[in-house]
Design an enzyme around this catalytic site. Structure first.
Site, PDB file in Angstrom:
ATOM      1  N   HIS A 227      -6.180  -8.639  -0.595  1.00 31.98           N
ATOM      2  CA  HIS A 227      -5.494  -7.471  -0.027  1.00 31.98           C
ATOM      3  C   HIS A 227      -5.634  -7.542   1.499  1.00 31.98           C
ATOM      4  O   HIS A 227      -6.281  -6.718   2.127  1.00 31.98           O
ATOM      5  CB  HIS A 227      -6.075  -6.182  -0.601  1.00 31.98           C
ATOM      6  CG  HIS A 227      -5.214  -4.965  -0.411  1.00 31.98           C
ATOM      7  ND1 HIS A 227      -4.855  -4.125  -1.454  1.00 31.98           N
ATOM      8  CD2 HIS A 227      -4.639  -4.432   0.694  1.00 31.98           C
ATOM      9  CE1 HIS A 227      -4.110  -3.133  -0.990  1.00 31.98           C
ATOM     10  NE2 HIS A 227      -3.966  -3.289   0.321  1.00 31.98           N
TER      11      HIS A 227
ATOM     12  N   ARG B 242      -8.908   0.338  -9.185  1.00 30.96           N
ATOM     13  CA  ARG B 242      -8.397  -0.886  -8.583  1.00 30.96           C
ATOM     14  C   ARG B 242      -9.012  -1.039  -7.192  1.00 30.96           C
ATOM     15  O   ARG B 242      -8.881  -0.142  -6.356  1.00 30.96           O
ATOM     16  CB  ARG B 242      -6.864  -0.819  -8.474  1.00 30.96           C
ATOM     17  CG  ARG B 242      -6.296  -2.006  -7.758  1.00 30.96           C
ATOM     18  CD  ARG B 242      -4.778  -1.964  -7.577  1.00 30.96           C
ATOM     19  NE  ARG B 242      -4.402  -3.117  -6.770  1.00 30.96           N
ATOM     20  CZ  ARG B 242      -3.553  -3.098  -5.752  1.00 30.96           C
ATOM     21  NH1 ARG B 242      -2.907  -2.003  -5.434  1.00 30.96           N
ATOM     22  NH2 ARG B 242      -3.317  -4.190  -5.055  1.00 30.96           N
TER      23      ARG B 242
ATOM     24  N   GLU C 242       1.110  -7.033  -2.185  1.00 28.35           N
ATOM     25  CA  GLU C 242       2.270  -6.919  -1.297  1.00 28.35           C
ATOM     26  C   GLU C 242       2.473  -8.171  -0.438  1.00 28.35           C
ATOM     27  O   GLU C 242       2.396  -8.111   0.805  1.00 28.35           O
ATOM     28  CB  GLU C 242       2.152  -5.657  -0.431  1.00 28.35           C
ATOM     29  CG  GLU C 242       2.065  -4.391  -1.257  1.00 28.35           C
ATOM     30  CD  GLU C 242       2.017  -3.109  -0.433  1.00 28.35           C
ATOM     31  OE1 GLU C 242       2.006  -3.186   0.804  1.00 28.35           O
ATOM     32  OE2 GLU C 242       1.980  -2.015  -1.036  1.00 28.35           O
TER      33      GLU C 242
ATOM     34  N   TYR D 135       6.480   3.743  -2.883  1.00 23.12           N
ATOM     35  CA  TYR D 135       6.264   4.903  -2.012  1.00 23.12           C
ATOM     36  C   TYR D 135       7.547   5.659  -1.675  1.00 23.12           C
ATOM     37  O   TYR D 135       7.550   6.871  -1.606  1.00 23.12           O
ATOM     38  CB  TYR D 135       5.586   4.474  -0.704  1.00 23.12           C
ATOM     39  CG  TYR D 135       4.151   4.051  -0.924  1.00 23.12           C
ATOM     40  CD1 TYR D 135       3.132   4.987  -0.911  1.00 23.12           C
ATOM     41  CD2 TYR D 135       3.834   2.719  -1.180  1.00 23.12           C
ATOM     42  CE1 TYR D 135       1.812   4.616  -1.143  1.00 23.12           C
ATOM     43  CE2 TYR D 135       2.520   2.339  -1.418  1.00 23.12           C
ATOM     44  CZ  TYR D 135       1.514   3.293  -1.399  1.00 23.12           C
ATOM     45  OH  TYR D 135       0.216   2.928  -1.636  1.00 23.12           O
TER      46      TYR D 135
ATOM     47  N   GLU E 129       0.133   1.044  -7.070  1.00 25.90           N
ATOM     48  CA  GLU E 129      -0.020   1.984  -5.952  1.00 25.90           C
ATOM     49  C   GLU E 129       1.121   2.989  -5.972  1.00 25.90           C
ATOM     50  O   GLU E 129       2.286   2.606  -6.122  1.00 25.90           O
ATOM     51  CB  GLU E 129       0.036   1.277  -4.588  1.00 25.90           C
ATOM     52  CG  GLU E 129      -1.196   0.531  -4.212  1.00 25.90           C
ATOM     53  CD  GLU E 129      -1.107  -0.091  -2.818  1.00 25.90           C
ATOM     54  OE1 GLU E 129      -0.377   0.442  -1.949  1.00 25.90           O
ATOM     55  OE2 GLU E 129      -1.753  -1.123  -2.622  1.00 25.90           O
TER      56      GLU E 129
ATOM     57  N   ASN F 185       4.038  -1.326  -6.463  1.00 23.74           N
ATOM     58  CA  ASN F 185       3.607  -0.393  -5.422  1.00 23.74           C
ATOM     59  C   ASN F 185       4.854   0.337  -4.953  1.00 23.74           C
ATOM     60  O   ASN F 185       5.776  -0.283  -4.414  1.00 23.74           O
ATOM     61  CB  ASN F 185       2.980  -1.134  -4.234  1.00 23.74           C
ATOM     62  CG  ASN F 185       1.653  -1.784  -4.593  1.00 23.74           C
ATOM     63  OD1 ASN F 185       1.222  -1.765  -5.741  1.00 23.74           O
ATOM     64  ND2 ASN F 185       1.006  -2.373  -3.593  1.00 23.74           N
TER      65      ASN F 185
HETATM   66  O1  IFM Z   1      -2.615   1.567   2.607  1.00 25.90           O
HETATM   67  C1  IFM Z   1      -1.574   0.788   2.147  1.00 25.90           C
HETATM   68  C2  IFM Z   1      -2.081  -0.273   1.196  1.00 25.90           C
HETATM   69  O2  IFM Z   1      -3.062  -1.065   1.762  1.00 25.90           O
HETATM   70  C3  IFM Z   1      -0.937  -1.167   0.776  1.00 25.90           C
HETATM   71  N1  IFM Z   1       0.172  -0.416   0.302  1.00 25.90           N
HETATM   72  C4  IFM Z   1       0.629   0.708   1.069  1.00 25.90           C
HETATM   73  C5  IFM Z   1      -0.541   1.608   1.427  1.00 25.90           C
HETATM   74  C6  IFM Z   1      -0.046   2.799   2.258  1.00 25.90           C
HETATM   75  O3  IFM Z   1       0.571   2.368   3.419  1.00 25.90           O
END
Ligand code: IFM
Length: 439
Positions: free
Chosen positions: A118, A74, A163, A290, A347, A288
Site C-alpha cells: 500500500h 484490512r 490501487e 469513493y 475501501e 475501492n
Molecule cells: O487514504 C486513501 C487510501 O490510502 C487509498 N484509497 C483512498 C483513500 C482515501 O483517499
C-alpha cells in the site's frame, strides 16, 4: 435490507497512514518517508513519523476493533519494515510486529485481510528505479512469498497491490504522490510491472497451497458532462484509463485498444510477450469506491483532452461528489464485463470536517454516506453480484497522503495531540449494522 450471515464487515487502514515509528526497530525508509520529509510535498509539512502511533498502540486499536464488533480488519504490511533494503536481509523485529498483530486478531476472532503493498516502497528500491524497473517483479514476489510463508497459516485473505492506478498515475505521471516523478514512460512501465508483479505473487501464493488473493483497484463511473459526441468520447477515454487499464489485462489478457493507440509507445519494449503471464486476476477483485466523475472534452488538456466538471451536489471534504449509485454501477459493470468475479469492497468511506465536542463526534453525514453505499451494495448483491465483504475506509483518522492530517476518514476520531481515540457516531452506527446484519 438484510445482508447474508458470514458477510465480512470490516474496516481498513494502511501501514504508512497509521503506524508511525517509521524507522523503529531497524526499519528502512520508504518512498513516503522520503517524500513527506521533502519540503513542499505534503500540506503543512506533515509526515507519517508519528501518525496514529499504531505501531506502539496496536493492542488498544485491536480492543477498539473488538468493541466495534468488526468481523475483519484490512491492514497493510510496510515492506521496508520487513525488508529494510527491499530485498535480502529480513528484519525479524519488523516482521514480528505483524506476526503479533495477526495473532491478536486471531484471538479476537477478527479475520485479517493483508495488503502486501500500500504505497510504501523501500526507498532503496526506488534508487534502482522502483516500479519503473522490471526487476521489481522479482523483488515483489520474493517479499510476498516471505509473507505467505510467515503469516500464511493465519491469514486467508491477501491483497497484492492497493490501487496500482494511483501508484502509476499520481506517483509516476503527475508526481503528486511518492516518488514524485513526472514521466509518462516511467508511469506505463509502472503499470506493466505492477501487472506482472501481481500475477507473480498470485502464482507464489498458489504454490503455498492455501489462501485467497486479489488486487484492490480504485474504480468510479466516468459520466459525460453532456450528450455531445465530444463529451461522450472524453468520458470514455477516462473510463478506459481509470477502470479498464488494469482489469482488462488481468481478466482478458489485453490492454484496451484505445490505451495502446494513445500510450502504446510508453509501454516497455516487448510488452506483448507478457500478456499471457499477466492474465491472472487471482481469486477476487477488491473494489475501492469513493465517487464518480463527470467529464467534458477539453482540447487544452495535454493528457486525455478532458476535464472534470463539478456537480451541484453534496461533496465530501476531499471535494468528491457523494454518489452512491456509482457503487452499484461499478459492481454490476464488473459482474457483466469480467464474468461475475468474486468481490470485496476493500475501501469505501468519506472525509468530513469532524469535531470532537463533549467527548463526542456527531458525524451524521458519514452515517448517511455509509448507509446509502451499503444499500447500493446490497442491491447489487440481490442482482447477482458475488460480493463477500465490505471494508470501510477507515478504521480511524490517519495520514491522508498529501493532505497530511487535515482530512478525517475514520470511524474512530484520533486526537493527534494526545493520541486519544473516540468512537464517532458513525462507528457506533456501523457496530449496530454489523451486529444485526441489517440496514
Ligand atoms: O487514504 C486513501 C487510501 O490510502 C487509498 N484509497 C483512498 C483513500 C482515501 O483517499
Amino acid at each position: 435490507m438484510k445482508f447474508p450471515d458470514g458477510f465480512l464487515w470490516g474496516a481498513a487502514t494502511a501501514s504508512y497512514q497509521i503506524e508511525g515509528s517509521s524507522l523503529a526497530d531497524g526499519a528502512g525508509p520508504s518512498i513516503w518517508y522520503r517524500f513527506s520529509h521533502t519540503p513542499g510535498n505534503v500540506v503543512e509539512g506533515h509526515t507519517g513519523d508519528i501518525a496514529c502511533d499504531h505501531y506502539r498502540r496496536w493492542r488498544e486499536d485491536l480492543a477498539l476493533m473488538k468493541e466495534l464488533g468488526l468481523k475483519a480488519y484490512r491492514f497493510s504490511v510496510s515492506w521496508p519494515r520487513v525488508l529494510p533494503e527491499g530485498k535480502g536481509r529480513v528484519n525479524e523485529k519488523g516482521l514480528g510486529f505483524y506476526e503479533r498483530l495477526v495473532e491478536g486478531l486471531g484471538e479476537a476472532g477478527i479475520e485479517p485481510m493483508v495488503t502486501i503493498y500500500h504505497w510504501d516502497l523501500p526507498a532503496s528500491l526506488q534508487d534502482r528505479g522502483g516500479w519503473a524497473n522490471r526487476e521489481v517483479v522479482g523483488w515483489f514476489s520474493d517479499y510476498a512469498s516471505l509473507l505467505f510463508k510467515r503469516l500464511g497459516d493465519r491469514v486467508r485473505l491477501w491483497i497484492t497491490l492497493n490501487e496500482p492506478w494511483v501508484t502509476a498515475h499520481l506517483g509516476y505521471a503527475t508526481g503528486v504522490h511518492a516518488p514524485g516523478m513526472r514521466d509518462i514512460f516511467a508511469a506505463f512501465r509502472a503499470v506493466h510491472h505492477q501487472l506482472l508483479a501481481h500475477a507473480e505473487a498470485v502464482r507464489a501464493m498458489r504454490a503455498e497451497g492455501r489462501g485467497e488473493i486479489g488486487i484492490a483497484v480504485n474504480l468510479g463511473p466516468q459520466h459525460p458532462a453532456s450528450p455531445s459526441e465530444e463529451d461522450v468520447r472524453a468520458a470514455e477515454r477516462w473510463d478506459t484509463y481509470l477502470n479498464r487499464l488494469f482489469l482488462d489485462p488481468l481478466f482478458l489478457g489485453e490492454y484496451p485498444g484505445s490505451i495502446l493507440e494513445t500510450f502504446g509507445w510508453a509501454l516497455p519494449k516487448g510488452w506483448e510477450k507478457d500478456t499471457v503471464k499477466i492474465k491472472e486476476p487471482g481469486d477476487f477483485v477488491g473494489v475501492n469506491y469513493y465517487t464518480r466523475a463527470v467529464v467534458a472534452h477539453d482540447p487544452r488538456d495535454p493528457f486525455l483532452r478532458a476535464r472534470q466538471v463539478r456537480q451541484e451536489a453534496p461533496h465530501t471534504e476531499m471535494g468528491w461528489e457523494v454518489y452512491p449509485d456509482g457503487l452499484y454501477e461499478v459492481l454490476t459493470w464488473l459482474r457483466d464485463r469480467y464474468g461475475g468475479p468474486r468481490m470485496y469492497i476493500t475501501e469505501n468511506g468519506a472525509a468530513f470536517s469532524d469535531r470532537l465536542e463533549d467527548e463526542e463526534v456527531k458525524d451524521e453525514a458519514r452515517v448517511d454516506y455509509l448507509r446509502e453505499h451499503f444499500l447500493r451494495a446490497g442491491r447489487a448483491m440481490e442482482e447477482g453480484v458475488d460480493l463477500r465483504g465490505y471494508m470501510v475506509w477507515s478504521l480511524m483518522d490517519n495520514f491522508e497522503w498529501t493532505f497530511g492530517y487535515t482530512k478525517r476518514f475514520g470511524l474512530v476520531y484520533v486526537d493527534y495531540e494526545t493520541q486519544k481515540r473516540v468512537v464517532k457516531e458513525s462507528g457506533r452506527w456501523y457496530s449496530n449494522v454489523i451486529a444485526s446484519g441489517e440496514i
